[in-house]
Design a protein around this motif. Structure first.
Motif, mmCIF file in Angstrom:
data_model
loop_
_atom_site.group_PDB
_atom_site.id
_atom_site.type_symbol
_atom_site.label_atom_id
_atom_site.label_comp_id
_atom_site.label_asym_id
_atom_site.label_seq_id
_atom_site.Cartn_x
_atom_site.Cartn_y
_atom_site.Cartn_z
ATOM 1 N N LEU A 1 50.188 -3.610 -101.093
ATOM 2 C CA LEU A 1 51.232 -4.268 -100.308
ATOM 3 C C LEU A 1 52.556 -3.567 -100.542
ATOM 4 O O LEU A 1 52.803 -3.030 -101.629
ATOM 5 C CB LEU A 1 51.378 -5.728 -100.734
ATOM 6 N N LEU A 2 53.373 -3.535 -99.526
ATOM 7 C CA LEU A 2 54.742 -3.062 -99.709
ATOM 8 C C LEU A 2 55.524 -4.208 -100.357
ATOM 9 O O LEU A 2 55.774 -5.229 -99.723
ATOM 10 C CB LEU A 2 55.348 -2.684 -98.356
ATOM 11 N N CYS A 3 55.844 -4.032 -101.609
ATOM 12 C CA CYS A 3 56.401 -5.159 -102.369
ATOM 13 C C CYS A 3 57.874 -5.359 -102.056
ATOM 14 O O CYS A 3 58.758 -5.113 -102.902
ATOM 15 C CB CYS A 3 56.182 -4.945 -103.862
ATOM 16 N N THR B 1 56.110 -11.629 -99.094
ATOM 17 C CA THR B 1 55.870 -10.221 -99.377
ATOM 18 C C THR B 1 55.360 -9.554 -98.108
ATOM 19 O O THR B 1 54.417 -10.050 -97.486
ATOM 20 C CB THR B 1 54.839 -10.052 -100.501
ATOM 21 N N LEU B 2 55.997 -8.453 -97.715
ATOM 22 C CA LEU B 2 55.553 -7.758 -96.507
ATOM 23 C C LEU B 2 54.168 -7.172 -96.720
ATOM 24 O O LEU B 2 53.886 -6.564 -97.753
ATOM 25 C CB LEU B 2 56.534 -6.657 -96.141
ATOM 26 N N MET B 3 53.323 -7.345 -95.733
ATOM 27 C CA MET B 3 51.937 -6.940 -95.831
ATOM 28 C C MET B 3 51.671 -5.711 -94.967
ATOM 29 O O MET B 3 52.121 -5.626 -93.827
ATOM 30 C CB MET B 3 51.030 -8.094 -95.373
ATOM 31 N N ALA B 4 50.934 -4.758 -95.505
ATOM 32 C CA ALA B 4 50.521 -3.600 -94.713
ATOM 33 C C ALA B 4 49.505 -4.036 -93.665
ATOM 34 O O ALA B 4 48.662 -4.902 -93.895
ATOM 35 C CB ALA B 4 49.916 -2.544 -95.621
ATOM 36 N N PHE C 1 57.131 -10.915 -73.806
ATOM 37 C CA PHE C 1 57.866 -10.560 -75.011
ATOM 38 C C PHE C 1 57.752 -9.059 -75.263
ATOM 39 O O PHE C 1 56.790 -8.406 -74.849
ATOM 40 C CB PHE C 1 57.375 -11.361 -76.220
ATOM 41 N N LYS C 2 58.719 -8.509 -75.987
ATOM 42 C CA LYS C 2 58.729 -7.089 -76.313
ATOM 43 C C LYS C 2 58.028 -6.814 -77.633
ATOM 44 O O LYS C 2 57.401 -5.762 -77.813
ATOM 45 C CB LYS C 2 60.171 -6.574 -76.381
ATOM 46 N N SER C 3 58.135 -7.751 -78.559
ATOM 47 C CA SER C 3 57.520 -7.604 -79.876
ATOM 48 C C SER C 3 57.461 -8.974 -80.528
ATOM 49 O O SER C 3 58.049 -9.942 -80.026
ATOM 50 C CB SER C 3 58.322 -6.624 -80.745
ATOM 51 N N ILE C 4 56.765 -9.041 -81.647
ATOM 52 C CA ILE C 4 56.704 -10.262 -82.439
ATOM 53 C C ILE C 4 57.615 -10.082 -83.646
ATOM 54 O O ILE C 4 57.452 -9.131 -84.423
ATOM 55 C CB ILE C 4 55.266 -10.558 -82.892
ATOM 56 N N ASP C 5 58.567 -10.968 -83.816
ATOM 57 C CA ASP C 5 59.517 -10.839 -84.916
ATOM 58 C C ASP C 5 58.805 -10.900 -86.263
ATOM 59 O O ASP C 5 59.052 -10.070 -87.154
ATOM 60 C CB ASP C 5 60.554 -11.966 -84.880
ATOM 61 N N GLU C 6 57.930 -11.895 -86.383
ATOM 62 C CA GLU C 6 57.317 -12.115 -87.691
ATOM 63 C C GLU C 6 56.058 -12.956 -87.554
ATOM 64 O O GLU C 6 55.990 -13.880 -86.729
ATOM 65 C CB GLU C 6 58.312 -12.836 -88.613
ATOM 66 N N ILE C 7 55.069 -12.630 -88.380
ATOM 67 C CA ILE C 7 53.899 -13.492 -88.589
ATOM 68 C C ILE C 7 53.831 -13.769 -90.088
ATOM 69 O O ILE C 7 53.702 -12.839 -90.895
ATOM 70 C CB ILE C 7 52.588 -12.836 -88.123
ATOM 71 N N VAL D 1 53.208 -16.339 -100.010
ATOM 72 C CA VAL D 1 53.365 -16.072 -98.584
ATOM 73 C C VAL D 1 53.424 -14.566 -98.366
ATOM 74 O O VAL D 1 54.131 -13.854 -99.082
ATOM 75 C CB VAL D 1 54.646 -16.721 -98.027
ATOM 76 N N VAL D 2 52.651 -14.068 -97.398
ATOM 77 C CA VAL D 2 52.743 -12.675 -96.980
ATOM 78 C C VAL D 2 53.141 -12.659 -95.513
ATOM 79 O O VAL D 2 52.925 -13.633 -94.789
ATOM 80 C CB VAL D 2 51.424 -11.901 -97.202
ATOM 81 N N ALA D 3 53.720 -11.543 -95.076
ATOM 82 C CA ALA D 3 54.256 -11.511 -93.712
ATOM 83 C C ALA D 3 54.120 -10.136 -93.091
ATOM 84 O O ALA D 3 54.037 -9.115 -93.783
ATOM 85 C CB ALA D 3 55.717 -11.942 -93.717
#
Length: 619
Positions: free
Chosen positions: A14-16, A28-31, A530-536, A553-555
């Motif tokens: 994961l990108l921490c 935490t941002l998820m690859a 929509f153009k993109s998804i901000d966040e999941i 939580v990962v995102a």
């Protein structure tokens, strides 16, 4: 390819990078990887895509065979197609992406030179009989070449769906000897009576000869084998075990006008796999008219103005209603040839073609769409509890040149007809509810779509979630997880509508789901896309072995919508396309999706953002 190499590398860590939006838990941002890699590849263990790689093939007959049905050759989709005209080539695939050629599937044996069917072998369909054998139905010209255009019906049989098939020989239930020198069935001629236990079930007089005596070219009489031509035969077993054979027919007097003038649909009941009950022959539809009654009254069907043929019949039954699907207009018409629908409460009719607003055609394209052309001749395939339509389309998607053609596939389902104002009475029959379900296709598509559960082991579990929305129309929130995306104008209302400044959707599961991908399907309407998804955001139910973060939580952030799916200049968007995130499986109980960026920046954008559907692929 099974998995993109890049994905396999990225998902080992994961990108921490942690962050906290206002009121949100740190995440935490998820690859992850989007549905399609830079080189155009995608994960064929989870998705399929209609690249038409199985091509120079038309008129597909198709089946899915499970391991339970055939241990050695089960676990495959099988497609049999019009190809070389003196035989058929078969293909099979486990994943709808990688196809194996089975070569020519009919073995004519030592009597090959004696066979009646040497030219224009068309439109094979295969069905599994109650004896466990596989029966192939087809039509061909009777003779050495195609100077005699008349199509007759042949049947070949095999112990395996992979073949080889051999021409059916032996005695039918009428005491007639069937051999390779003659068609298996001849509907133009009278036949011996069908007798069971001393009781005459049918006199077996040809209704074709009886009803059309005197029609035809000069020199013909009612027993001339050129009297009626047949192609596109399609077998169907009803719930009670009775069998029917549907077909496209055309009389010789019509062919005298044009070889493509006024073909229409008919059916005959079968006593067994090779024996028609000839006097049950019944005509069902006619091009340009909603019903045969309308034809007699000369009331045209506006939706088929200019159509001169109905062909490619296929029968599917659901909740006591018979859905006779067919292809009108002509296979070379890119936005006319389609999978259309007529309905009845009987397998032999009368059938009435459905209205446009009631889901007809169920599979088609609009004139301004470039992702498919002429999706018409088809078969429905049951894969576990899912149904797929397998059909041919023109390889030239943009201009629709008539040949060659390729094979495509998409999901179909049935939806509550009352939400579309469907009443059984207007189609000539009654049901307990007063309505009946609409045949609905998630297609045609040209973007990655989830494989059936029987193949991938993953199922769309979004429908199991409790859905809540913020800054959006709560009344349309139910459309987010109904399993349907919008492909046609008549269904444009079944999209969730969020506010123009952005909206948030939350899916909460009663039990943890092992999720490997999320797909957010864009709007059918460019103005609301929509153009993109901000966040999941994913709230973890447990930490996977590869997780090295210190949050629960990962995102995923800034998930793009592939720009190849839309055209800003023409303000068009392909239906059935999703912003897709594929990742190593994680167990989650809650997913939150945020979106705010609209695709249309022209100043003509709609006053909101629409989402057509959400798929959560989980075990």
């Amino acid at each position: 390819m099974k998995r993109n190499k890049l994905l396999a590398v990225l998902l080992t860590a994961l990108l921490c990078v942690s962050f906290a939006a206002c009121g949100d838990k740190p995440a935490t941002l998820m690859a992850y990887e989007t549905g399609v890699a830079a080189d155009g590849s995608y994960d064929t263990s989870l998705f399929f895509r209609n690249d038409l790689n199985l091509n120079h093939a038309a008129d597909p007959g198709a089946i899915w065979v499970s391991k339970e049905e055939h241990e050695a050759d089960g676990g495959y989709f099988y497609v049999y197609a019009t190809t070389v005209y003196d035989n058929f080539i078969g293909f099979r695939s486990k994943d709808l992406s990688n196809w194996e050629s089975l070569g020519t599937v009919i073995d004519w044996g030592e009597d090959a030179e004696d066979r009646w069917c040497k030219w224009d072998l068309w439109a094979p369909e295969v069905i599994r009989g109650s004896d466990g054998k596989y029966y192939m139905y087809f039509t061909a010209c009777y003779g050495q070449d195609n100077t005699n255009y008349t199509g007759y019906i042949g049947v070949a049989v095999s112990d395996s769906p992979a073949g080889p098939f051999v021409y059916y020989t032996g005695e039918n239930l009428l005491g007639e000897q069937l051999d390779i020198a003659h068609p298996t069935m001849e509907l133009n001629l009278d036949h011996p009576a069908y007798v069971v236990d001393g009781e005459t079930i049918s006199e077996n007089k040809s209704k074709v000869a009886e009803e059309n005596q005197g029609w035809g070219k000069e020199g013909q009489d009612k027993k001339d084998p050129n009297y009626m031509t047949i192609i596109d035969v399609s077998p169907f077993f009803d719930d009670d075990g009775r069998m029917y054979l549907y077909m496209r027919i055309q009389y010789s007097h019509q062919m005298a006008t044009s070889s493509w003038a006024w073909p229409h649909l008919a059916v005959v009941e079968m006593a067994d796999m090779v024996t028609p009950i000839y006097d049950t022959f019944t005509e069902l539809t006619y091009p340009g008219f909603a019903s045969l009654a309308d034809k007699e009254a000369n009331i045209p069907f506006a939706m088929e103005t200019g159509s001169r043929l109905d062909e490619a019949p296929f029968m599917i039954k659901h909740n006591g209603v018979y859905y006779l699907t067919y292809a009108p207009i002509g296979y070379e018409v890119r936005n006319g040839y389609s999978v259309s629908v007529a309905v009845s409460d009987s397998p032999t009719g009368p059938f009435v073609k459905m209205k446009r607003e009631h889901g007809n055609p169920t599979l088609c394209i609009d004139a301004d769409q470039d992702h498919m052309a002429g999706p018409g001749h088809h078969a429905f395939v049951y894969v576990g509890d899912e149904i797929f339509v397998i059909y041919h389309s023109l390889l030239d998607r943009a201009s629709g040149n008539a040949n060659p053609r390729g094979i495509a596939y998409d999901r179909i389902t049935f939806v509550d007809g009352s939400t579309y104002g469907i009443t059984a009475a207007e189609y000539g029959f009654t049901t307990a509810s007063g309505t009946f379900d609409m045949l609905y296709s998630n297609g045609p598509t040209w973007s990655p779509q989830p494989l059936p559960y029987e193949v991938s082991g993953y199922r769309n579990m979004a429908g199991k979630a409790k859905v809540t929305v913020k800054d959006g129309d709560k009344a349309t929130a139910r459309y987010l997880t109904d399993g349907l995306f919008v492909s046609h104008e008549y269904a444009a209302h079944i999209e969730y509508r969020g506010k123009a400044g952005g909206t948030t959707v939350t899916l909460e599961f009663a039990e943890a789901q092992e999720v490997a991908a999320v797909m957010i399907y864009n709007s059918y309407d460019f103005a609301y896309a929509f153009k993109s998804i901000d966040e999941i955001r994913f709230e973890l139910a447990s930490s996977p072995a590869w997780f090295n973060g210190n949050t629960t939580v990962v995102a995923i952030r800034n998930l793009p919508f592939d720009p190849t799916y839309y055209n800003v200049a023409s303000r068009t968007i392909r239906p059935g396309c999703a912003a897709t995130a594929r990742f190593n499986p994680i167990k989650v109980k809650k997913i939150t999706i945020k979106v705010s960026a609209q695709l249309d920046q022209s100043g003509e954008a709609g006053d909101g953002i629409k989402i057509s559907d959400i798929a959560v692929l989980a075990k």
